[in-house]
Write a protein that holds these residues in place. Structure first.
Motif, short mmCIF file in Angstrom:
data_model
loop_
_atom_site.label_atom_id
_atom_site.label_comp_id
_atom_site.label_asym_id
_atom_site.label_seq_id
_atom_site.Cartn_x
_atom_site.Cartn_y
_atom_site.Cartn_z
N GLY A 187 -38.31 -12.54 78.92
CA GLY A 187 -37.38 -13.81 79.25
C GLY A 187 -36.58 -13.52 80.60
N ALA A 188 -36.09 -12.36 80.79
CA ALA A 188 -35.52 -12.16 82.05
C ALA A 188 -36.24 -12.21 83.18
N GLU A 189 -37.64 -11.74 83.04
CA GLU A 189 -38.83 -11.63 83.86
C GLU A 189 -39.08 -13.17 84.24
N HIS A 190 -39.28 -13.84 83.22
CA HIS A 190 -39.73 -15.29 83.39
C HIS A 190 -38.73 -16.07 84.19
N GLU A 191 -37.52 -15.66 83.91
CA GLU A 191 -36.52 -16.48 84.59
C GLU A 191 -36.25 -16.12 86.28
N ALA A 192 -36.68 -14.86 86.46
CA ALA A 192 -36.83 -14.15 87.99
C ALA A 192 -37.90 -14.90 88.56
N GLU B 174 -39.53 -17.61 87.81
CA GLU B 174 -39.26 -19.36 88.17
C GLU B 174 -38.19 -19.36 89.24
N THR B 175 -37.11 -18.58 89.29
CA THR B 175 -36.44 -18.68 90.63
C THR B 175 -37.00 -18.64 91.94
N THR C 55 -45.47 -18.93 80.78
CA THR C 55 -44.36 -19.83 79.87
C THR C 55 -44.94 -20.05 78.59
#
Length: 436
Positions: A24-29, A31-32, A77
Motif C-alpha cells: 500500500g505504501a509503495e502504491h501511494e509512492a 501514484e504520487t 491497483t
C-alpha cells in the motif's frame, strides 16, 4: 523496495498484513510520482513543442513508457484492491483465504496485455504476460526513471540555454549599435563581419535548442539517476567569447574617438622632436667633419617621410569620422613615432661620439696637469713639452684623435716616471708647492 520471493508456503495472517501495508505504501509512492510527472513543466513543454532530431525520437519513446506506466499502475491497483478485499472478509482468514492471499501477494497474479508487456520489438509482440506485484513494481520504477530522465534533461536545457541566449542577444544588439556609431559595418571591417556571424549563430542556436533540447545534454542517458548530466553550453560559450573580443575592439575604437585629437598631437610632438634631433645630428656631423680628422662619422638620414604620410592619413580619418580605420593606424603610429625618436637620438649619439672622445681626452690632460702642479712639477721642461704637444693636438682643427690620444698617454707616462720613487738612498720627490 521489497525483493520478490517465490510463492512457497502460505503466508500467516501477520505476514499478509505486513505485505499489504508495504504494498500500500509503495502504491501511494508510485501514484504520487506519476502525478508529479504528469504535472511536470518539462513534460508539458515537450508535449507542446515541435521536436526534431534526437529529442523527437526519445520523447516518442518516453510517451509510450508513460502510457504503459498508467496501464501497469491500474493493474497494480486492481491486484492490490483484490487482495485487500479478500483480507477484509474476516478477521481470522481461513487456510484457503491465506493461500489465495499468498498467490495474490507473491505469485504471478497480475495479467498484462498488449503494449503494457515488456516485449521488445525484436522479440515480437506478446498477447499477455503474467507477473507478480513486486516484478510489476520494479518494471514501473525502471520505466519511470527512463521517462523522467528525458523530461528532466529537456527541462534543464530549456531552463538554462534560451534565457542565456536571449541575454547574449541583447548584449549583441548593444555592441552592434556601438559598432555602427563608429563605422564598423559588415564588409568594411572584420569586426562587422564577426558580429554578423555571431548573430547568425545565436539565431540558429536558439532555434535548435527549442526544437531539439536533448541534443544539448551531456551525460549518460538513460542515467542511473534521472537527469544525471548537464546542459552542453559549448556553442553558447564560444559565441560569448567571440562577442567579448569584438566588444573590446569596439570599445578601443570608441576610446580612439574620444582622445584621437590628443593622441595625434602627441604623435606630431614626438615626430617633431625626432626631426629636431636629426637636424641637430646633421649639424653635429658637419662640425665633427670639420674638427675631427681620420675618424669615420656615420651618415644621418632624413626625416621619416612615410610616417608623416601616415600621420596625414590618420588626420584625414579623424576629420571624416572613420574611427574604425583610425584605431589600428593610430596605435601603430604611436609606436613607430617613439621608435623614430629613439633612432634619432642614437644617430646624434653616434655622430657626436668623436667630440665626446676629444672632450674626454682634454679632461684627462687637464687632470694630469693639475697633478703635476700638486707635486711641484708644473715648471718641469720635459713635462711641459709633452703637455704642450698634446694640447696643440687636442685644440687644433681638424684634430687627429688617434695622435692626440697617444700624446696624452705620453704625457701621462712622463708624469708617472717623474713621480716614481727614486733608487735606494736617493732623495724622494717632495711637494714643492709652498717653496715660493
Amino acid at each position: 523496495m521489497a525483493v520478490a520471493r517465490p510463492t512457497g508456503p502460505a503466508l500467516t495472517r501477520e505476514e499478509v498484513d505486513r505485505a499489504l501495508a508495504r504494498l500500500g505504501a509503495e502504491h501511494e509512492a508510485v501514484e504520487t510520482s506519476l502525478l508529479a510527472l504528469q504535472d511536470h513543466a518539462g513534460r508539458r513543454l515537450l508535449e507542446g513543442a515541435e521536436l526534431t532530431g534526437v529529442s523527437k525520437s526519445r520523447w516518442a519513446a518516453a510517451e509510450q513508457l508513460i502510457g504503459r506506466l498508467w496501464v501497469c499502475f491500474d493493474a497494480y491497483t486492481a491486484a492490490l484492491t483484490a487482495a485487500r478485499e479478500v483480507r477484509a472478509r474476516r478477521r481470522w482468514p481461513t487456510p484457503g483465504e491465506l493461500s489465495e492471499l499468498t498467490e495474490l501477494l507473491r505469485g504471478s497474479a497480475v495479467t498484462l496485455s498488449g503494449d503494457a508487456t515488456l516485449a521488445l520489438a525484436t522479440e515480437g509482440a506478446r498477447l499477455s504476460e503474467q507477473l507478480s506485484l513486486q516484478v510489476l513494481l520494479e518494471r514501473m520504477n525502471g520505466w519511470y526513471a527512463q521517462a523522467l530522465d528525458v523530461v528532466i534533461a529537456a527541462d534543464s536545457v530549456w531552463t538554462a540555454l534560451p534565457a542565456r541566449i536571449d541575454l547574449l542577444a541583447a548584449e549583441l544588439r548593444r555592441v552592434r549599435s556601438l559598432a555602427h556609431s563608429v563605422g564598423v559595418r559588415p564588409g568594411e571591417h572584420p569586426s562587422g563581419d564577426d558580429l554578423e556571424r555571431i548573430t547568425d549563430e545565436l539565431t540558429e542556436l536558439r532555434a535548435e535548442v527549442l526544437t531539439d533540447p536533448l541534443a544539448f545534454w551531456t551525460g549518460a542517458s538513460p542515467s542511473s539517476a534521472p537527469g544525471g548530466g548537464r546542459p552542453d553550453t559549448t556553442r553558447y560559450d564560444r559565441a560569448a567569447r567571440a562577442l567579448e573580443d569584438v566588444r573590446r575592439e569596439i570599445e578601443a575604437v570608441l576610446d580612439v574617438r574620444q582622445d584621437a585629437e590628443q593622441r595625434l598631437l602627441r604623435v606630431r610632438d614626438v615626430l617633431s622632436r625626432a626631426d629636431r634631433t636629426l637636424t641637430e645630428a646633421r649639424h653635429a656631423r658637419a662640425e665633427v667633419l670639420s674638427k675631427i680628422a681620420a675618424f669615420e662619422v656615420p651618415v644621418v638620414s632624413g626625416p621619416p617621410t612615410a610616417l608623416y604620410e601616415q600621420l596625414s592619413a590618420a588626420a584625414d580619418h579623424r576629420r571624416h569620422a572613420r574611427w574604425h580605420r583610425l584605431s589600428p593606424l593610430l596605435e601603430g603610429l604611436e609606436q613607430r613615432a617613439e621608435d623614430e625618436l629613439l633612432r634619432a637620438r642614437d644617430a646624434l649619439t653616434a655622430v657626436t661620439a668623436p667630440l665626446a672622445v676629444r672632450a674626454e681626452l682634454r679632461g684627462r690632460l687637464d687632470a694630469y696637469r693639475a697633478k703635476a702642479a700638486r707635486y711641484g712639477l708644473a715648471e718641469d721642461a720635459f713635462l711641459g713639452e709633452r703637455h704642450d704637444a698634446a694640447r696643440r693636438m687636442l685644440w687644433s682643427a681638424p684634430c687627429d684623435l688617434v695622435a692626440a690620444e697617444m700624446a696624452v698617454m705620453r704625457y701621462q707616462q712622463a708624469l708617472a716616471e717623474a713621480l716614481a720613487p727614486p733608487p735606494t738612498g736617493a732623495a724622494e720627490p717632495v711637494d714643492r708647492r709652498g717653496e715660493a
